[in-house]
Write a protein that holds these residues in place. Structure first.
Motif, PDB file in Angstrom:
ATOM      1  N   ILE A  50      15.931  96.643 -45.052  1.00 52.34           N
ATOM      2  CA  ILE A  50      16.798  95.464 -44.943  1.00 52.34           C
ATOM      3  C   ILE A  50      16.367  94.395 -45.943  1.00 52.34           C
ATOM      4  N   ALA A  51      15.057  94.177 -46.072  1.00 50.80           N
ATOM      5  CA  ALA A  51      14.563  93.172 -47.017  1.00 50.80           C
ATOM      6  C   ALA A  51      14.873  93.556 -48.458  1.00 50.80           C
ATOM      7  N   SER A  52      15.015  94.847 -48.726  1.00 54.44           N
ATOM      8  CA  SER A  52      15.317  95.318 -50.076  1.00 54.44           C
ATOM      9  C   SER A  52      16.807  95.273 -50.389  1.00 54.44           C
ATOM     10  N   GLY A  53      17.626  94.868 -49.416  1.00 50.85           N
ATOM     11  CA  GLY A  53      19.065  94.809 -49.619  1.00 50.85           C
ATOM     12  C   GLY A  53      19.790  96.081 -49.243  1.00 50.85           C
ATOM     13  N   ILE A  88       9.764  95.977 -52.269  1.00 44.25           N
ATOM     14  CA  ILE A  88      10.905  95.169 -51.834  1.00 44.25           C
ATOM     15  C   ILE A  88      11.508  94.384 -52.987  1.00 44.25           C
ATOM     16  N   VAL A  89      10.667  93.691 -53.733  1.00 43.78           N
ATOM     17  CA  VAL A  89      11.167  92.801 -54.783  1.00 43.78           C
ATOM     18  C   VAL A  89      11.838  93.590 -55.897  1.00 43.78           C
ATOM     19  N   ILE A  90      11.194  94.638 -56.367  1.00 37.10           N
ATOM     20  CA  ILE A  90      11.754  95.388 -57.490  1.00 37.10           C
ATOM     21  C   ILE A  90      13.015  96.135 -57.074  1.00 37.10           C
ATOM     22  N   VAL A  91      13.038  96.686 -55.843  1.00 38.29           N
ATOM     23  CA  VAL A  91      14.237  97.388 -55.363  1.00 38.29           C
ATOM     24  C   VAL A  91      15.405  96.410 -55.233  1.00 38.29           C
ATOM     25  N   TYR A  92      15.160  95.246 -54.669  1.00 35.69           N
ATOM     26  CA  TYR A  92      16.215  94.239 -54.520  1.00 35.69           C
ATOM     27  C   TYR A  92      16.751  93.829 -55.891  1.00 35.69           C
ATOM     28  N   PRO A 162      20.546  85.118 -53.745  1.00 36.70           N
ATOM     29  CA  PRO A 162      20.335  85.551 -55.131  1.00 36.70           C
ATOM     30  C   PRO A 162      18.929  86.105 -55.326  1.00 36.70           C
ATOM     31  N   ALA A 163      18.746  86.890 -56.393  1.00 41.78           N
ATOM     32  CA  ALA A 163      17.447  87.499 -56.657  1.00 41.78           C
ATOM     33  C   ALA A 163      16.536  86.561 -57.440  1.00 41.78           C
ATOM     34  N   ASN A 164      17.124  85.662 -58.235  1.00 43.35           N
ATOM     35  CA  ASN A 164      16.342  84.746 -59.055  1.00 43.35           C
ATOM     36  C   ASN A 164      15.594  83.727 -58.194  1.00 43.35           C
ATOM     37  N   PHE A 165      14.349  83.432 -58.564  1.00 46.04           N
ATOM     38  CA  PHE A 165      13.498  82.551 -57.761  1.00 46.04           C
ATOM     39  C   PHE A 165      14.113  81.167 -57.598  1.00 46.04           C
ATOM     40  N   PHE A 166      14.484  80.533 -58.701  1.00 41.22           N
ATOM     41  CA  PHE A 166      15.009  79.177 -58.624  1.00 41.22           C
ATOM     42  C   PHE A 166      16.367  79.154 -57.937  1.00 41.22           C
ATOM     43  N   ALA A 167      17.173  80.203 -58.157  1.00 41.18           N
ATOM     44  CA  ALA A 167      18.458  80.273 -57.475  1.00 41.18           C
ATOM     45  C   ALA A 167      18.267  80.451 -55.972  1.00 41.18           C
ATOM     46  N   GLN A 168      17.248  81.203 -55.587  1.00 43.51           N
ATOM     47  CA  GLN A 168      16.947  81.362 -54.162  1.00 43.51           C
ATOM     48  C   GLN A 168      16.559  80.031 -53.538  1.00 43.51           C
ATOM     49  N   ILE A 169      15.696  79.307 -54.205  1.00 41.70           N
ATOM     50  CA  ILE A 169      15.258  78.001 -53.690  1.00 41.70           C
ATOM     51  C   ILE A 169      16.456  77.079 -53.515  1.00 41.70           C
ATOM     52  N   ASP A 170      17.334  77.066 -54.507  1.00 41.67           N
ATOM     53  CA  ASP A 170      18.506  76.194 -54.446  1.00 41.67           C
ATOM     54  C   ASP A 170      19.447  76.616 -53.322  1.00 41.67           C
ATOM     55  N   ALA A 171      19.649  77.946 -53.151  1.00 42.93           N
ATOM     56  CA  ALA A 171      20.536  78.429 -52.091  1.00 42.93           C
ATOM     57  C   ALA A 171      19.974  78.096 -50.715  1.00 42.93           C
ATOM     58  N   LEU A 172      18.666  78.241 -50.552  1.00 41.05           N
ATOM     59  CA  LEU A 172      18.044  77.896 -49.269  1.00 41.05           C
ATOM     60  C   LEU A 172      18.171  76.407 -48.989  1.00 41.05           C
ATOM     61  N   ARG A 173      18.021  75.580 -50.016  1.00 39.53           N
ATOM     62  CA  ARG A 173      18.133  74.136 -49.837  1.00 39.53           C
ATOM     63  C   ARG A 173      19.537  73.735 -49.403  1.00 39.53           C
ATOM     64  N   LEU A 174      20.529  74.368 -50.016  1.00 39.66           N
ATOM     65  CA  LEU A 174      21.915  74.012 -49.719  1.00 39.66           C
ATOM     66  C   LEU A 174      22.356  74.465 -48.328  1.00 39.66           C
ATOM     67  N   THR A 175      21.705  75.504 -47.776  1.00 41.46           N
ATOM     68  CA  THR A 175      22.105  76.028 -46.458  1.00 41.46           C
ATOM     69  C   THR A 175      21.109  75.679 -45.358  1.00 41.46           C
ATOM     70  N   LEU A 176      20.176  74.798 -45.658  1.00 44.37           N
ATOM     71  CA  LEU A 176      19.144  74.472 -44.679  1.00 44.37           C
ATOM     72  C   LEU A 176      19.716  73.819 -43.431  1.00 44.37           C
TER      73      LEU A 176
END
Length: 596
Positions: A50-53, A88-92, A162-176
């Protein structure tokens, strides 16, 4: 042809060595260990998928098929194979960038690479990857796993992170603002219960690469302490979380609501869409999968050897102490056979809907502590998971994803070597730079880039250190016109400047105002010469000839002697100019200087 076949590793699974003398008592211990490991592997296999998508059954099918093949064909008595947190990270990332079909192809390609690595006896070379690189991307992977689990841990309304680190941070911030209190409560409760339950297993790393030395040294303590917990804490926490979700009808996302449950059927053959145009883009991701799989599986196998060796005889029992085919406490794994087995598993598994597989540390240690004496225990573990899928798959519908995220948070925290960050000051600058660079690149950029940069940095550091150990010193010569030098270390491409400096000094006058007429090189303490070093010696010989300087070589032996003979250097010098030691060489130089 015969020499080529001799260079290849024989395909001989460890299972064949354990069958002679295998008894009913051994079978009983292996069945008990296999059942226990199967229970431990159940939640981890689903969580990793599940964590790998992927769907949860991808992890289960991998644990079943790859777990069976790795145990049946592997080079270790007790190693357990299956999906691992390191992937997990590389598979995702591959899944997001190239799609499911190309992920399956990349997995099969990595399996082929692993098999060839084992076939050509490259299993021992994996040990030469610097620990700074291993720890750097291990800790980076752990951070990314924890970051990827925040969505389910908090119950956020985020469909496709998203898979990108900064995009993940931004997505988490927007849906917090969409935090689900019920999901957060289940996740925190699961994590707390697992942590408390596992306090009887100090130092156990769940599923990651780790500093081998620390683990092996603590294996005896780890084994003794692990006896405090007979039932896996992950199963207890998962069962309670599932029961609470079903009984209280909590508004949280479950396997059933997210994936429609797990099919209670055998995995079927899936042939992905294949195109040669996509293969060239998958070479680097496939190599990363193969490299991670090789490192993880061989580290796991070495740790298993250490735990088996440290297991007290009174804890092991008669059957385990003197297991089938010899003593399990002394029988070491075959790294090349292990890589070939990993290769076969990763070639076969993706065509049945699976994901990358490797040796897994937590399940392997659980297998050892449960009394396993042969690979049959790992095969039983795979059959146990198969029985669960066929019989109890409907029960997984109520498993909350928040509980699986809590388990993965625990796994990610334990796979990291966090103390290394606090101890960086005691290491040299190259070690610190390599570790921090690999860690940062893994988190911020890409795991593949991090591995590439880490290996290049480690190679450059190694070349620099070895070249700094190679040195020359002038030897006293009583005869005017005679120059002598002693060489130490390895004459390779990173240290050829020593020979160039010696040739440059031939144009200078000595203390008696005499030009060089004879050059004596003492190579007694030279351990190695590569092709670049040999070519530089040939250039020196030609330069001496143009200057009218006689060249005398002393102390050549072993590999340097063989290299000098193969490149033709010895044939270009008079036989009398090849001397066994410096004293003889200086005597020859005196004769040549007098004749000149």
């Amino acid at each position: 042809m015969a020499s080529l076949l001799a260079a290849l590793a024989p395909f001989r699974p460890k299972l064949l060595d354990t069958l002679p003398g295998y008894t009913r008592a051994h079978l009983g211990r292996d069945i008990g260990a296999g059942l226990t490991v199967g229970v431990v592997a159940l939640p981890l296999a689903m969580a990793f998928a599940i964590a790998s998508g992927l769907k949860p059954e991808a992890g289960l099918f991998t644990a079943i098929i790859a777990g069976f093949l790795i145990s049946a064909l592997g080079g270790s008595r007790v190693q357990i194979g299956g999906p691992a947190g390191a992937f997990i990270v590389i598979v995702y990332g591959i899944l997001e960038r190239y799609g499911l079909a190309n992920l399956l192809i990349a997995t099969a390609m990595s399996g082929l690479m692993l098999f060839l690595m084992g076939l050509f006896k490259l299993g021992t070379l994996v040990r030469f990857i610097p620990i700074a690189v291993v720890i750097g991307f291990t800790n980076g992977i752990a951070v990314l796993i924890m970051l990827s689990q925040l969505k389910d841990f908090l119950g956020l309304s985020l469909d496709h992170p998203p898979a990108n680190f900064f995009a993940q941070i931004d997505a988490l911030r927007l849906t917090l603002h969409t935090v689900n209190p019920a999901a957060l409560g289940i996740a925190l409760g699961t994590l707390a219960l697992v942590v408390v339950w596992q306090r009887g297993l100090p130092g156990l790393k769940s599923d990651g690469l780790a500093a081998l030395k620390a683990r092996v040294q603590s294996s005896r303590v780890l084994f003794a302490a692990s006896r405090l917990s007979a039932v896996p804490g992950t199963i207890v926490a998962l069962a309670l979380a599932t029961l609470a979700t079903w009984a209280l009808n909590l508004p949280v996302e479950t396997i059933g609501s997210k994936f429609g449950g797990i099919p209670a059927t055998l995995p079927s053959l899936v042939w992905p869409a294949f195109s040669w145009d996509t293969v060239r883009f998958l070479l680097m991701p496939a190599f990363t999968l193969a490299l991670l799989g090789a490192i993880e599986s061989l580290l796991c196998a070495r740790i298993a050897d250490g735990v088996c060796a440290a297991r007290p005889p009174e804890e092991a029992g008669t059957g385990a102490r003197e297991g089938a085919g010899g003593s399990i406490r002394e029988d070491r794994h075959d790294p090349n056979q292990e890589l070939m087995a990993q290769g076969v598993a990763n070639v076969v598994t993706p065509f049945f809907g699976g994901m990358p597989a490797t040796g897994t540390i937590a399940r392997t240690v659980t297998n050892v502590k449960s009394g396993a004496v042969s690979p049959i225990a790992g095969m039983v573990h795979a059959l146990t998971l198969l029985a669960v899928v066929l019989v109890a798959a409907p029960l997984a519908n109520h498993v909350p994803l928040a509980a699986l995220s809590g388990i993965l948070m625990y796994v990610a925290w334990n796979m990291g070597e966090w103390r290394e960050f606090t101890q960086l000051r005691q290491y040299r600058l190259p070690y610190r730079v390599t570790l921090l660079a690999v860690f940062t690149l893994t988190v911020v950029v890409d795991l593949t880039v991090a591995v590439e940069v880490g290996l290049v940095a480690a190679c450059l550091t190694f070349i620099y250190r070895i070249s700094s150990l190679t040195r020359s010193e002038a030897a006293p010569t009583p005869t005017p016109g005679v120059r002598a030098w002693r060489l130490y270390g390895a004459l390779f491409f990173g240290a050829v400047k020593l020979i160039e400096d010696i040739e440059r000094q031939l144009g200078e006058l000595d203390a008696a105002a005499q030009p060089a007429r004879v050059l004596v090189l003492d190579l007694k303490n030279l351990l190695y010469i590569d092709s670049s070093g040999a070519d530089t010696l040939l250039d020196l010989q030609r330069g001496c000839g143009q200057r009218g300087v006689h060249l005398v070589l002393c102390g050549l032996s072993h590999q340097p002697l063989d290299m000098a003979r193969r490149v033709g250097l010895l044939g270009k010098l008079p036989e009398a100019n090849i001397c066994p030691d410096l004293a003889t060489g200086l005597g020859r130089a005196q004769v040549l200087a007098g004749a000149g």
